[in-house]
Motif scaffolding. Structure first.
Motif, PDB file in Angstrom:
ATOM      1  N   LEU A  10       3.703   8.633   3.687  1.00  0.00           N
ATOM      2  CA  LEU A  10       4.102   7.764   4.220  1.00  0.00           C
ATOM      3  C   LEU A  10       5.187   6.694   3.475  1.00  0.00           C
ATOM      4  O   LEU A  10       4.665   6.584   1.999  1.00  0.00           O
ATOM      5  N   GLU A  11       5.767   5.491   3.814  1.00  0.00           N
ATOM      6  CA  GLU A  11       6.855   4.967   3.833  1.00  0.00           C
ATOM      7  C   GLU A  11       5.571   4.350   2.685  1.00  0.00           C
ATOM      8  O   GLU A  11       4.386   3.525   3.747  1.00  0.00           O
ATOM      9  N   VAL A  64       0.848  -1.368   0.043  1.00  0.00           N
ATOM     10  CA  VAL A  64      -0.403  -0.207  -0.015  1.00  0.00           C
ATOM     11  C   VAL A  64       1.175   0.848  -0.321  1.00  0.00           C
ATOM     12  O   VAL A  64       1.494   1.428   0.739  1.00  0.00           O
ATOM     13  N   PHE A  65       0.665   1.715  -0.877  1.00  0.00           N
ATOM     14  CA  PHE A  65       1.447   3.435  -1.238  1.00  0.00           C
ATOM     15  C   PHE A  65       0.773   4.198  -0.744  1.00  0.00           C
ATOM     16  O   PHE A  65      -0.345   4.525  -1.127  1.00  0.00           O
ATOM     17  N   GLU A  66       0.992   5.577   0.445  1.00  0.00           N
ATOM     18  CA  GLU A  66       0.053   6.702   0.953  1.00  0.00           C
ATOM     19  C   GLU A  66       1.155   7.560   0.845  1.00  0.00           C
ATOM     20  O   GLU A  66       1.963   7.067   0.809  1.00  0.00           O
TER      21      GLU A  66
END
Length: 98
Positions: free
Chosen positions: A16-17, A11-13
């Protein structure tokens, strides 16, 4: 060892990392117990947290799950993500183009 798999969802947010989420079938859930900690994410919904219990050692809030995430993030429903500050997380993430 709580997890050893390459079957993950990334999951890419924004800001955030990337986070890895793992299907519970790949997790040693027999070593985890729910805690009273919860959190809320505007994009995913409410998270519940888990402690690792190995012998006499208890590591609180080592992992979290979204039992009922928003429709956009249903692919990670009930999947575990682990807190890298509380566990050794070793992962090979894809390299993002510049």
């Amino acid at each position: 060892l709580l997890v050893d798999t390459d079957d993950t969802v990334i999951v890419f947010e924004t800001a955030l990392e990337p986070r890895l989420y793992v299907n519970p079938r790949h997790v040693r859930t027999d070593l985890l117990k729910p805690t009273t900690t919860t959190s809320y994410c505007n994009y995913m919904g409410y998270a519940t947290y888990w402690a690792a219990v190995v012998g006499d050692v208890v590591i609180e809030d080592i992992a979290w799950t979204y039992p009922d995430p928003y429709p956009e993030t249903q692919p990670i429903a009930t999947f575990f993500s682990f807190e890298a500050t509380r566990a050794d997380v070793v992962a090979e993430l894809p390299v993002m183009p510049p």
